[in-house]
Design a protein around this motif. Structure first.
Motif, PDB file in Angstrom:
ATOM      1  N   TYR A   1       5.281   9.029   4.200  1.00 10.92           N
ATOM      2  CA  TYR A   1       5.476  10.229   3.377  1.00 10.92           C
ATOM      3  C   TYR A   1       5.160  11.494   4.168  1.00 10.92           C
ATOM      4  O   TYR A   1       5.837  12.516   4.040  1.00 10.92           O
ATOM      5  N   MET A   2       4.116  11.438   4.985  1.00 10.27           N
ATOM      6  CA  MET A   2       3.727  12.593   5.780  1.00 10.27           C
ATOM      7  C   MET A   2       4.832  12.973   6.771  1.00 10.27           C
ATOM      8  O   MET A   2       5.174  14.158   6.917  1.00 10.27           O
ATOM      9  N   ILE A   3       5.388  11.964   7.438  1.00 11.83           N
ATOM     10  CA  ILE A   3       6.450  12.219   8.411  1.00 11.83           C
ATOM     11  C   ILE A   3       7.675  12.810   7.718  1.00 11.83           C
ATOM     12  O   ILE A   3       8.292  13.767   8.219  1.00 11.83           O
TER      13      ILE A   3
ATOM     14  N   ARG B   1       0.839  -1.190   0.000  1.00  9.05           N
ATOM     15  CA  ARG B   1       0.000   0.000   0.000  1.00  9.05           C
ATOM     16  C   ARG B   1       0.877   1.243   0.000  1.00  9.05           C
ATOM     17  O   ARG B   1       2.026   1.202   0.414  1.00  9.05           O
ATOM     18  N   LYS B   2       0.329   2.340  -0.454  1.00 11.73           N
ATOM     19  CA  LYS B   2       1.085   3.589  -0.443  1.00 11.73           C
ATOM     20  C   LYS B   2       1.335   4.002   1.011  1.00 11.73           C
ATOM     21  O   LYS B   2       0.387   4.138   1.801  1.00 11.73           O
ATOM     22  N   PRO B   3       2.589   4.191   1.382  1.00  8.21           N
ATOM     23  CA  PRO B   3       2.919   4.529   2.777  1.00  8.21           C
ATOM     24  C   PRO B   3       2.666   6.000   3.073  1.00  8.21           C
ATOM     25  O   PRO B   3       3.599   6.793   3.241  1.00  8.21           O
TER      26      PRO B   3
ATOM     27  N   MET C   1       1.710  -2.711  10.023  1.00 13.49           N
ATOM     28  CA  MET C   1       0.972  -2.183  11.171  1.00 13.49           C
ATOM     29  C   MET C   1      -0.330  -1.503  10.796  1.00 13.49           C
ATOM     30  O   MET C   1      -1.263  -1.448  11.602  1.00 13.49           O
ATOM     31  N   GLY C   2      -0.398  -0.961   9.604  1.00 15.70           N
ATOM     32  CA  GLY C   2      -1.515  -0.092   9.251  1.00 15.70           C
ATOM     33  C   GLY C   2      -1.119   1.354   9.509  1.00 15.70           C
ATOM     34  O   GLY C   2      -0.209   1.634  10.287  1.00 15.70           O
ATOM     35  N   HIS C   3      -1.810   2.276   8.877  1.00 19.02           N
ATOM     36  CA  HIS C   3      -1.390   3.671   8.898  1.00 19.02           C
ATOM     37  C   HIS C   3      -1.403   4.287  10.301  1.00 19.02           C
ATOM     38  O   HIS C   3      -0.395   4.842  10.754  1.00 19.02           O
TER      39      HIS C   3
ATOM     40  N   GLY D   1      10.555   2.316   6.378  1.00 17.03           N
ATOM     41  CA  GLY D   1       9.256   2.692   6.919  1.00 17.03           C
ATOM     42  C   GLY D   1       8.068   2.160   6.167  1.00 17.03           C
ATOM     43  O   GLY D   1       7.032   1.836   6.767  1.00 17.03           O
ATOM     44  N   ASP D   2       8.171   2.050   4.841  1.00 15.91           N
ATOM     45  CA  ASP D   2       6.993   1.652   4.061  1.00 15.91           C
ATOM     46  C   ASP D   2       6.517   0.248   4.408  1.00 15.91           C
ATOM     47  O   ASP D   2       5.318  -0.001   4.547  1.00 15.91           O
ATOM     48  N   ASN D   3       7.451  -0.693   4.564  1.00 22.13           N
ATOM     49  CA  ASN D   3       7.062  -2.068   4.879  1.00 22.13           C
ATOM     50  C   ASN D   3       6.492  -2.195   6.292  1.00 22.13           C
ATOM     51  O   ASN D   3       5.543  -2.956   6.518  1.00 22.13           O
ATOM     52  N   VAL D   4       7.077  -1.448   7.234  1.00 24.52           N
ATOM     53  CA  VAL D   4       6.569  -1.504   8.606  1.00 24.52           C
ATOM     54  C   VAL D   4       5.179  -0.885   8.674  1.00 24.52           C
ATOM     55  O   VAL D   4       4.301  -1.392   9.380  1.00 24.52           O
ATOM     56  N   GLU D   5       4.945   0.163   7.917  1.00 21.81           N
ATOM     57  CA  GLU D   5       3.603   0.747   7.849  1.00 21.81           C
ATOM     58  C   GLU D   5       2.621  -0.249   7.238  1.00 21.81           C
ATOM     59  O   GLU D   5       1.465  -0.346   7.669  1.00 21.81           O
TER      60      GLU D   5
END
Length: 216
Positions: A18-20, A12-14, A95-97, A88-92
């Motif tokens: 990206y926000m952080i 999914r798009k992280p 876990m979910g956003h 970060g993208d894979n961990v997100e």
């Protein structure tokens, strides 16, 4: 060993990742406007960074959060954001956003206090996202140990090699601990114990997520 990318694409798009990254970059752009005035820049660091010795007379509550969005220079911001982008993208994904956002912030706080335990009287402001990013790396170590990190290695000549994530991250963690033991004990410079503490927090949270996966 400088990481270039990992071998697991995000599903999914992280958006939180990206926000952080965006918030960190925007804060750094504001810092650039202060570079012309060293006094103002130092005031910014001491206002929004976390100074451990201040705990003994006025606990800096706001700085618990703000310190992880302030950076000390170009190499600091670029290095941190690059590592966050890779891991970060894979961990997100896992876990979910929303949970990833909570995990990131709490990881940064845990890393901060780990640093304070080893530097309780430090007069220097701790700034940077590296503690929170270390938590992300710790979770990645547990959840995506089978991944491989494509890295640039310098040995006489630079070359690119795939390194198992479990090896790459374990060596990285070990280096943080060794540097923490032998580095400057005043608390100035790189906050190695924050890196180590964040990583430990990430491992613990990652293990909890893995157990839930097996139960269900």
């Amino acid at each position: 060993m400088f990481p270039l990318y990992d071998t697991i694409p995000s599903l999914r798009k992280p958006v939180v990742n990206y926000m952080i990254i965006t918030v960190n970059v925007l804060v750094f752009l504001y810092e650039l406007a202060l570079f012309w005035n060293e006094e103002l820049l130092q005031e910014f660091f001491y206002t929004f960074g976390f100074v451990p010795e201040r705990m003994f007379y006025a606990f800096p509550v706001l700085q618990i959060f703000t310190h992880m969005f302030v950076h000390g220079g170009w190499s600091h911001i670029i290095g941190n954001m690059w590592f966050l982008k890779i891991f970060g993208d894979n961990v997100e994904d896992a876990m979910g956003h929303f949970k990833f956002f909570v995990f990131y912030i709490t990881g940064g706080i845990f890393a901060l206090f780990f640093h304070v335990v080893f530097n309780p009287f430090s007069p220097y402001p701790m700034v940077g996202a590296s503690g929170a990013i270390s938590a992300v790396m710790g979770a990645y170590f547990v959840l995506f140990y089978y991944s491989r990190i494509v890295s640039l290695v310098f040995f006489i000549l630079p070359f690119i090699v795939e390194i198992p994530a479990v090896v790459y991250l374990f060596v990285w963690f070990l280096l943080q601990v060794l540097n923490g033991v032998f580095a400057d004990v005043t608390g100035a410079g790189v906050a190695y114990w924050a890196h180590a503490g964040g990583f430990i927090y990430g491992v613990l949270v990652g293990m909890r997520i893995r157990r839930k996966r097996y139960w269900y």
